[in-house]
Motif scaffolding. Structure first.
Motif, PDB file in Angstrom:
ATOM      1  N   MET A  93      -1.805   5.210 -12.547  1.00  0.00           N
ATOM      2  CA  MET A  93      -2.352   4.552 -11.379  1.00  0.00           C
ATOM      3  C   MET A  93      -2.158   3.053 -11.545  1.00  0.00           C
ATOM      4  O   MET A  93      -2.276   2.524 -12.637  1.00  0.00           O
ATOM      5  N   PHE A  94      -1.863   2.402 -10.432  1.00  0.00           N
ATOM      6  CA  PHE A  94      -1.711   0.954 -10.469  1.00  0.00           C
ATOM      7  C   PHE A  94      -2.389   0.343  -9.253  1.00  0.00           C
ATOM      8  O   PHE A  94      -2.544   0.977  -8.214  1.00  0.00           O
ATOM      9  N   ILE A  95      -2.813  -0.894  -9.420  1.00  0.00           N
ATOM     10  CA  ILE A  95      -3.451  -1.656  -8.352  1.00  0.00           C
ATOM     11  C   ILE A  95      -2.388  -2.575  -7.777  1.00  0.00           C
ATOM     12  O   ILE A  95      -1.684  -3.259  -8.521  1.00  0.00           O
ATOM     13  N   ARG A  96      -2.278  -2.586  -6.456  1.00  0.00           N
ATOM     14  CA  ARG A  96      -1.275  -3.431  -5.810  1.00  0.00           C
ATOM     15  C   ARG A  96      -1.805  -3.941  -4.475  1.00  0.00           C
ATOM     16  O   ARG A  96      -2.781  -3.415  -3.935  1.00  0.00           O
ATOM     17  N   THR A  97      -1.139  -4.954  -3.962  1.00  0.00           N
ATOM     18  CA  THR A  97      -1.469  -5.478  -2.649  1.00  0.00           C
ATOM     19  C   THR A  97      -1.086  -4.443  -1.597  1.00  0.00           C
ATOM     20  O   THR A  97      -0.004  -3.852  -1.664  1.00  0.00           O
ATOM     21  N   ALA A  98      -1.975  -4.231  -0.656  1.00  0.00           N
ATOM     22  CA  ALA A  98      -1.692  -3.300   0.437  1.00  0.00           C
ATOM     23  C   ALA A  98      -0.659  -3.903   1.369  1.00  0.00           C
ATOM     24  O   ALA A  98      -0.606  -5.120   1.550  1.00  0.00           O
ATOM     25  N   GLY A  99       0.146  -3.048   1.971  1.00  0.00           N
ATOM     26  CA  GLY A  99       1.142  -3.474   2.945  1.00  0.00           C
ATOM     27  C   GLY A  99       0.952  -2.748   4.267  1.00  0.00           C
ATOM     28  O   GLY A  99       0.151  -1.802   4.372  1.00  0.00           O
ATOM     29  N   GLU A 100       1.701  -3.165   5.255  1.00  0.00           N
ATOM     30  CA  GLU A 100       1.623  -2.554   6.595  1.00  0.00           C
ATOM     31  C   GLU A 100       1.782  -1.035   6.538  1.00  0.00           C
ATOM     32  O   GLU A 100       1.082  -0.320   7.237  1.00  0.00           O
ATOM     33  N   ARG A 101       2.680  -0.560   5.700  1.00  0.00           N
ATOM     34  CA  ARG A 101       2.926   0.889   5.648  1.00  0.00           C
ATOM     35  C   ARG A 101       1.770   1.672   5.045  1.00  0.00           C
ATOM     36  O   ARG A 101       1.734   2.897   5.135  1.00  0.00           O
ATOM     37  N   ASP A 102       0.806   0.976   4.443  1.00  0.00           N
ATOM     38  CA  ASP A 102      -0.363   1.629   3.862  1.00  0.00           C
ATOM     39  C   ASP A 102      -1.505   1.827   4.857  1.00  0.00           C
ATOM     40  O   ASP A 102      -2.459   2.548   4.566  1.00  0.00           O
ATOM     41  N   LEU A 103      -1.442   1.185   6.000  1.00  0.00           N
ATOM     42  CA  LEU A 103      -2.606   1.124   6.878  1.00  0.00           C
ATOM     43  C   LEU A 103      -3.122   2.487   7.328  1.00  0.00           C
ATOM     44  O   LEU A 103      -4.333   2.720   7.350  1.00  0.00           O
ATOM     45  N   GLU A 104      -2.255   3.393   7.696  1.00  0.00           N
ATOM     46  CA  GLU A 104      -2.700   4.732   8.107  1.00  0.00           C
ATOM     47  C   GLU A 104      -3.371   5.457   6.943  1.00  0.00           C
ATOM     48  O   GLU A 104      -4.402   6.118   7.124  1.00  0.00           O
ATOM     49  N   ALA A 105      -2.800   5.340   5.745  1.00  0.00           N
ATOM     50  CA  ALA A 105      -3.380   5.997   4.573  1.00  0.00           C
ATOM     51  C   ALA A 105      -4.712   5.351   4.186  1.00  0.00           C
ATOM     52  O   ALA A 105      -5.643   6.051   3.771  1.00  0.00           O
TER      53      ALA A 105
END
Length: 162
Positions: free
Chosen positions: A1-13
């Motif tokens: 598991m890793f922590i990352r900045t959210a992006g536009e493609r993550d919004l639905e999830a």
């Protein structure tokens, strides 16, 4: 598991994770209809997108490689640049207790190294979350009525940052 900045493609999830987590956590407190109304308002893709674009903020996700295990969103207060407010932190119910919340909280705290204080509000009846934040070094500093839509009390909690 890793922590990352959210992006536009993550919004639905992220929205799906928030809806799932809020129902699991708050249906017993606010009722399923109340939680659905809150999620429709505060967890819409449009609202998340707006949050993601806010200056002086961090929107992060815990990514297992196959799904999102959690998310956090924090922003520096407009009227006090020394205070960061953790506005949202949620861990998928199946992943709670596995250290995801600690990873997200550590990342948020280290992202705002210039701030002196981190503040959050948590539903008082969400005892598990209150205990989590207390164990992470937060102290309760006050409380207030949540919103006009639900009968709830939010505890304000703070922690000094190094």
């Amino acid at each position: 598991m890793f922590i990352r900045t959210a992006g536009e493609r993550d919004l639905e999830a992220v929205r799906a994770l928030l809806v799932e987590t809020w129902h699991a956590t708050y249906d017993g407190i606010y009722g399923a209809e109340g939680v659905a109304a809150i999620s429709d308002r505060w967890h819409s893709v449009a609202w998340l997108r707006q949050s993601m674009r806010r200056p002086r903020s961090e929107f992060i996700v815990a990514d297992t490689g196959s799904q999102l295990a959690g998310m956090a969103y924090a922003a520096i207060l407009a009227n006090d640049a020394g205070v960061v407010e953790l506005q949202e932190m949620n861990v998928r119910p199946a992943m709670q207790g596995a250290g995801v919340g600690g990873l997200l909280l550590d990342e948020v705290q280290s992202s705002f190294f210039e701030c002196r204080l981190i503040r959050l509000e948590v539903e008082e009846k969400n005892r598990r979350a209150v205990r989590f934040y207390e164990a992470a070094g937060f102290s309760r500093t006050g409380s207030k009525k949540a919103t006009q839509w639900v009968d709830a009390t939010l505890a304000t909690m703070e922690k000094r940052l190094s």
